[in-house]
Design a protein around this motif. Structure first.
Motif, short mmCIF file in Angstrom:
data_model
loop_
_atom_site.label_atom_id
_atom_site.label_comp_id
_atom_site.label_asym_id
_atom_site.label_seq_id
_atom_site.Cartn_x
_atom_site.Cartn_y
_atom_site.Cartn_z
N LEU A 102 43.95 31.87 43.78
CA LEU A 102 44.57 33.10 43.29
C LEU A 102 45.80 33.45 44.13
O LEU A 102 46.83 33.87 43.61
CB LEU A 102 43.58 34.26 43.34
N VAL A 103 45.68 33.27 45.44
CA VAL A 103 46.79 33.60 46.34
C VAL A 103 47.91 32.58 46.20
O VAL A 103 49.07 32.94 46.00
CB VAL A 103 46.29 33.67 47.81
N ASN A 104 47.54 31.29 46.26
CA ASN A 104 48.57 30.24 46.23
C ASN A 104 49.32 30.19 44.91
O ASN A 104 50.52 29.94 44.89
CB ASN A 104 47.94 28.87 46.51
N ASP A 105 48.61 30.43 43.82
CA ASP A 105 49.27 30.41 42.51
C ASP A 105 49.94 31.75 42.19
O ASP A 105 50.40 31.97 41.07
CB ASP A 105 48.26 30.07 41.41
N LYS A 106 49.95 32.65 43.17
CA LYS A 106 50.61 33.96 43.04
C LYS A 106 50.10 34.77 41.84
O LYS A 106 50.84 35.50 41.18
CB LYS A 106 52.13 33.79 42.95
N LEU A 107 48.82 34.62 41.57
CA LEU A 107 48.20 35.41 40.49
C LEU A 107 47.86 36.80 41.00
O LEU A 107 47.61 37.72 40.23
CB LEU A 107 46.96 34.69 39.98
N VAL A 108 47.82 36.93 42.31
CA VAL A 108 47.67 38.24 42.95
C VAL A 108 48.73 38.30 44.05
O VAL A 108 49.33 37.28 44.39
CB VAL A 108 46.27 38.44 43.56
N ASP A 109 48.91 39.50 44.62
CA ASP A 109 49.93 39.70 45.62
C ASP A 109 49.31 39.50 47.02
O ASP A 109 49.21 40.43 47.80
CB ASP A 109 50.51 41.11 45.41
N GLY A 110 48.83 38.30 47.30
CA GLY A 110 48.30 37.99 48.63
C GLY A 110 46.82 38.33 48.78
O GLY A 110 46.18 38.87 47.87
N TRP A 111 46.28 37.98 49.96
CA TRP A 111 44.85 38.18 50.24
C TRP A 111 44.46 39.65 50.19
O TRP A 111 43.32 39.99 49.94
CB TRP A 111 44.50 37.64 51.63
N ASP A 112 45.41 40.54 50.49
CA ASP A 112 45.07 41.96 50.54
C ASP A 112 45.51 42.69 49.28
O ASP A 112 45.63 43.90 49.26
CB ASP A 112 45.65 42.62 51.80
N ASP A 113 45.73 41.94 48.21
CA ASP A 113 45.97 42.59 46.92
C ASP A 113 44.75 43.49 46.62
O ASP A 113 43.61 43.05 46.76
CB ASP A 113 46.12 41.53 45.82
N PRO A 114 45.01 44.75 46.23
CA PRO A 114 43.88 45.67 46.01
C PRO A 114 42.89 45.23 44.92
O PRO A 114 41.82 45.82 44.81
CB PRO A 114 44.57 46.98 45.63
N ARG A 115 43.24 44.21 44.14
CA ARG A 115 42.28 43.73 43.14
C ARG A 115 41.37 42.65 43.69
O ARG A 115 40.43 42.22 43.04
CB ARG A 115 43.04 43.16 41.92
N MET A 116 41.68 42.16 44.89
CA MET A 116 40.89 41.08 45.48
C MET A 116 39.58 41.63 46.03
O MET A 116 39.53 42.77 46.50
CB MET A 116 41.69 40.41 46.61
N PRO A 117 38.52 40.80 46.02
CA PRO A 117 37.24 41.25 46.60
C PRO A 117 37.22 41.07 48.12
O PRO A 117 36.17 41.14 48.74
CB PRO A 117 36.22 40.33 45.93
N THR A 118 38.39 40.83 48.71
CA THR A 118 38.46 40.68 50.17
C THR A 118 38.31 42.04 50.83
O THR A 118 38.63 43.08 50.24
CB THR A 118 39.82 40.10 50.59
N ILE A 119 37.85 42.03 52.08
CA ILE A 119 37.72 43.29 52.80
C ILE A 119 39.10 43.93 52.97
O ILE A 119 39.27 45.13 52.79
CB ILE A 119 37.02 43.06 54.16
N SER A 120 40.13 43.10 53.25
CA SER A 120 41.46 43.68 53.43
C SER A 120 42.02 44.22 52.10
O SER A 120 42.75 45.22 52.10
CB SER A 120 42.41 42.66 54.05
N GLY A 121 41.67 43.58 50.99
CA GLY A 121 42.11 44.08 49.69
C GLY A 121 41.41 45.38 49.35
O GLY A 121 42.03 46.33 48.85
N MET A 122 40.12 45.43 49.63
CA MET A 122 39.36 46.64 49.30
C MET A 122 39.79 47.80 50.20
O MET A 122 39.83 48.95 49.77
CB MET A 122 37.87 46.36 49.43
N ARG A 123 40.14 47.48 51.43
CA ARG A 123 40.65 48.49 52.35
C ARG A 123 41.96 49.07 51.82
O ARG A 123 42.18 50.28 51.79
CB ARG A 123 40.87 47.83 53.71
N ARG A 124 42.84 48.18 51.38
CA ARG A 124 44.12 48.62 50.83
C ARG A 124 43.92 49.42 49.55
O ARG A 124 44.66 50.35 49.24
CB ARG A 124 44.98 47.38 50.56
N ARG A 125 42.89 49.08 48.82
CA ARG A 125 42.56 49.78 47.58
C ARG A 125 42.02 51.18 47.85
O ARG A 125 42.07 52.06 46.99
CB ARG A 125 41.51 48.93 46.85
N GLY A 126 41.45 51.40 49.04
CA GLY A 126 40.95 52.72 49.39
C GLY A 126 39.46 52.76 49.67
O GLY A 126 38.89 53.83 49.89
#
Ligand code: ATP
Ligand code: MG
Ligand code: MG
Length: 551
Positions: A277-301
């Motif tokens: 998802l990150v490499n194919d630029k389907l999201v805006d990096g590991w911390d994209d707020p749609r990602m299930p990553t902790i950094s994404g969820m943090r950015r999401r709120g």
């Protein structure tokens, strides 16, 4: 005092402590630094660190960094940050499996000397063939009975760079007829001419997970080594290795226990897919707020408290299942409902002009920060002749009697302010409504009309001259199907509407909203200020006010 619900792991620990098997509890969280942590890792973190807290033990943070090809310091740093953000403290210094490379080597030598490991020159295809299958026992490798002396010399040569990648491996001599395939002489070491992020070019042989993990646990004095169910069979190797090494074959050595991993609907959790998802630029990096990553969820709120609460709600078991997104969202809503300050934001604005309000005049209103918690104080908002309301809050003709918003000749209350009545409206050339003209009842600020008439609808607004422009990012599920990982092409089931950007206005008090601070934008949802774009006002929608998943 243990307040968390009992689960099978707690039963094991209680039992171990009652029998004096251990004097204290030590767990570990062992991520491989080959990606960012996700919500599944959060489950494991909360379990391991939570147990250590509850039993007054300790939990190690250990980087399981034995596979240099895919690992990177960027991941090491992000993992440290995420564990701390979740609110946990690791015991002492951070541990790295790579710190034990010399010890691992010595333990391999011990096995070789005991005639329990050998250097094998079968190629990959031959190895597979010799291994047999579930119906048929395997065949012994022709290198299996080489003497310890000879094996020692070969292993030293492996370490010294005397063999090419793939030319040979070190294997444990266990049982080529075992009903557990993984016990058919598993590989312990392989040759890799890779630069390691911690040890540089010092090593050209690297231990396998099964060898490194149990020994790392042993070295660190881990008592309960918790992992996910797919390692159930590997537990045989774990036990075999520790039982055959002099330093560890004691009753109080570490033991491995398995629990089911978290699978969450409408997302993917495998690192391979997250990388894609990150490499194919389907999201805006590991911390994209749609990602299930902790950094994404943090950015999401999402807050640390909500993720810890989520881990409690799903619990620990040995049954594989798919967790509904609604459970995660209930955890964040329950947290934010209590702690989030209230504010008004208009995301799809139209103008509202109050014709009987004096021109040029602005009044200040103290509105509660939280209607159910007076202790949170008040905030200053403004009221004047020209306001913004949301497009969805006005329809020229009320579609039915239950319509609680504004329509021509209908009254509503503007939240925290006055009752207004719509008189007429204007449209642009395309027929879109641009302005609604109203009158207001000056005697209704913070009180009901004196004549006893009932006005039920309440809509939110911002005063137009004081309002600040803001961007709102409204997120939806990243995939359109509950289990995208089982699709042939998971990219084909990405939700094209997973991000919708809206441009509107916020109260002036939001000018200095701290990043990641949650707000309830009344009637719209929970939002937080983006932690990456900070030169203007960008707000991420964390979650809607009500569950929209079960519809
Ligand atoms: P992947 O298989 O996608 O590469 P991983 O499990 O190898 O992920 P690690 O970094 O090795 O990722 O995981 C560290 C710890 O987190 C392990 O103990 C693992 O069991 C646990 N973990 C990983 N994913 C989940 C999950 N979905 N649910 C619960 N625990 C998990
Ligand atoms: Mg992995
Ligand atoms: Mg792993």
């Amino acid at each position: 005092a243990i307040e968390r619900p009992v689960n099978f792991i707690r039963n094991i620990i209680n039992d171990d402590l009652a029998k004096n098997k251990y004097q204290s509890v030590r767990t570990r969280f062992p991520p491989e630094p080959n990606g960012y942590l996700h919500i599944g890792h959060a489950k494991s973190i909360c379990l391991n660190f939570g147990l250590a807290e509850d039993y007054q033990g300790e939990c190690n943070l250990r980087f399981d960094d034995t596979n240099p090809a895919k690992e990177d310091m960027e991941y090491v740093e992000s993992i440290k940050r995420d564990v701390q953000w979740l609110g946990f403290k690791w015991a002492g210094d951070i541990k790295y499996s790579s710190n034990y490379f010399e010890k691992f080597y010595q333990y391999a030598v011990e096995l070789i000397n005991k005639g329990l490991a050998y250097v094998c020159f079968l190629n990959a295809e031959e190895t597979r063939e010799y291994r047999g299958n579930l119906k048929e026992p395997g065949k012994n490798s022709p290198y299996r009975d080489t003497s310890p002396e000879e094996n020692l010399a070969l292993f030293e040569k492996m370490r010294a760079g005397g063999f090419k990648e793939g030319e040979c491996v070190l294997r444990a001599k266990i049982d080529m007829a075992s009903s557990f395939m993984c016990m058919r002489d598993p590989t312990l070491y392989r040759v890799r001419f890779e630069t390691h992020h911690q040890t540089g070019d010092k090593w050209c042989i690297y231990p396998m997970y099964d060898f490194a993990h149990c020994i790392s646990d042993g070295i660190e004095g881990v008592t309960h080594s918790l992992c996910t169910l797919e390692f159930q069979d590997n537990r045989r190797i774990y036990d075999w290795l520790l039982d055959h090494l002099d330093d560890f074959s004691r009753p109080d050595r570490p033991f491995q226990y398995e629990f089911s991993r978290l699978n969450l609907e409408y997302t993917v959790m495998s690192k391979r897919m997250l990388h894609q998802l990150v490499n194919d630029k389907l999201v805006d990096g590991w911390d994209d707020p749609r990602m299930p990553t902790i950094s994404g969820m943090r950015r999401r709120g999402y807050t640390p408290a909500s993720l810890r609460d989520f881990a409690e709600r799903i619990g620990i078991s040995k049954v594989d299942s798919m967790t509904e997104m609604g459970i995660l969202e209930a955890a964040i809503r329950d947290d934010l409902n209590v702690v989030a300050p209230r504010t008004m934001a208009v995301m799809d604005p139209i103008k509202l002009v109050i014709e009987n309000y004096p021109e040029g005049e602005i009044e200040s209103i103290q509105a509660p920060v939280h209607p159910q918690n007076e202790a949170m104080g008040t905030r200053e908002i403004f009221f004047g002749r020209e306001l913004y309301i949301d497009r969805a809050d006005f329809e020229p003709e009320a579609p039915n009697r239950k319509f609680m918003r504004l329509a021509i000749d209908k009254e509503v209350r503007l939240r925290n302010a006055y009752i207004i009545k719509a008189e007429r409206y204007e449209t642009d050339a395309d027929g879109n409504i641009t302005t609604v003209y109203c009158s207001y009842d000056p005697d209704t600020r913070g009180k009901n009309p004196a004549d006893g008439r009932k006005v039920k609808g309440v809509i939110h607004f911002v005063e137009s001259t004081k309002a600040l422009p803001a961007e709102f990012r409204v997120y939806d599920r990243l995939f359109t199907v509950p289990n995208p990982a089982k699709e042939n092409d998971f990219e084909a089931v990405l939700n094209p509407d997973s991000l919708i950007i809206k441009n509107g206005f916020v109260e002036p008090g939001m000018a200095d909203a701290p990043v990641e601070q949650a707000y309830q934008c009344e009637r719209e949802g929970y939002f937080c200020r983006d932690n990456k774009i900070t030169d203007r006002l960008v707000f991420n929608r964390t979650v809607a006010l009500r569950d929209t998943w079960s519809q």
